[in-house]
Design an enzyme around this catalytic site. Sequence first.
Site, PDB file in Angstrom:
ATOM      1  CG  PHE A 190       5.936  29.629  12.934  1.00  9.65           C
ATOM      2  CD1 PHE A 190       4.694  29.883  13.482  1.00  9.65           C
ATOM      3  CD2 PHE A 190       6.123  29.814  11.577  1.00  9.65           C
ATOM      4  CE1 PHE A 190       3.634  30.317  12.676  1.00  9.65           C
ATOM      5  CE2 PHE A 190       5.077  30.243  10.766  1.00  9.65           C
ATOM      6  CZ  PHE A 190       3.831  30.487  11.322  1.00  9.65           C
ATOM      7  CE1 TYR A 219       4.307  38.690  10.675  1.00 11.44           C
ATOM      8  CE2 TYR A 219       5.810  39.161   8.875  1.00 11.44           C
ATOM      9  CZ  TYR A 219       5.171  38.253   9.693  1.00 11.44           C
ATOM     10  OH  TYR A 219       5.406  36.904   9.553  1.00 11.44           O
ATOM     11  NE  ARG A 247      -0.615  33.024  18.987  1.00 14.25           N
ATOM     12  CZ  ARG A 247       0.311  33.481  18.142  1.00 14.25           C
ATOM     13  NH1 ARG A 247       1.573  33.143  18.314  1.00 14.25           N
ATOM     14  NH2 ARG A 247      -0.010  34.261  17.133  1.00 14.25           N
TER      15      ARG A 247
END
Length: 426
Positions: free
Chosen positions: A152, A249, A400
């Site tokens: 990422f 999260y 995704r």
Amino acid sequence: MSEPLDLKNAAEAFDAADPLAALRARFVLDDVTYLDGNSLGALPAHVPARVADVVRRQWGELRIRSWEESGWWTAPERIGDRIAPLVGAAAGQVVVGDSTSVNVFKALVAAVRMAQADGATGGTDGAGDRTGDGTGGGGPVRDEILVDATTFPTDGYIAESAARMTGCALRPLTPAEVPSVLADRGDRVAAVLLNHVDYRTGRLHDLPALTAAVRAAGAYVVWDLCHSAGALPVGLDEHGVDLAVGCTYKYLNGGPGSPAFLYVRRDLQARFDSPLPGWNSHAEPFGMRSAYAPASGASRGRVGTPDILSLLALEAALDVWDEAGVSVAAVRTKSLALTDFFLRCVEAYVPDGRVESVTPRAHAERGSQVALRCDDAGDVMKRLIERGVVGDYRAPDVLRFGFTPLYVGFADVERAARVLARALAD
């Protein structure tokens, strides 16, 4: 009987036999098929009332007294101990606070500092397998950081900054290339930053083998667990991981912007030298000393005042795991079944050649998402969302779909594949 009807019947049978099916009622969900829990997990139904109590009573009535009486001050360690078993760690090694990016920075710089100190002294980390150079500083300097080239982006940005700060060269590599580089020049490597699950493709990397390779070379490994914590077994203690970070999260359902966590293996804690030594990680935080003295244990990973509202919302969200007695192993079993079934449904409903799965088929190489490549992925995802199936799009051509076993069912999976076929036809 046609394949579509077979798949609908199969989905019903799978849902009827699913031991985790009842957990869906613990989340705030509607008729939308929500397959984006790998970006933002759904809201646990009891969290709003808990947060209301924090705001109205703890903050509104107790005010400053809540730091002690409501346990605000100790929340980062207390909640860390609740996350610890979900990532395979014993208590006292996980602290919650700050963002993933901040924790990656702390962990990576601390890893380099420990490696360079080993090189200067020929020391070990207490586990007996850090080699240093054994010459009191006369051998090769550990001046390289290896970073997952497919990571990422923020991990890459942080790694580049950490390299500048520590005088290291940064070498982006795929995880598959790391062992050979370590074998060739491991005595120059200080730290290796890797993702457990590739955020774009859903590929699960071999944490035990890569960790062993890094440690055998005398370097330190930092694992990013953002796409694996709460989705599959990690085994931090079992596999001797040095440092790890992760967000809360996604599969932990802590809410938008909920604080991340930092794992520091117990035998490294006394040597963990944070580049962000804030007052919360001081041995005497209320002593107001001008000189910094680090706290003991995982508390060294703290920096400033905790984000109490987000932190306690996360604590409430974790009740789903405790109260329902959910095991990570059971979650992993369902995750693999969901992703297997989705791939089966896609093959049945979507015309050949329209999409290509870039997620590995092998269970040992798959996280809890399926990524499909198609030329018009951005437009296709918009059409899916309009039809009530929510996944997400990653440029330039990836759809995704994240599968959170706590609230995603097999009927959701079958419907998503069926709607995908229609969206692609449009």
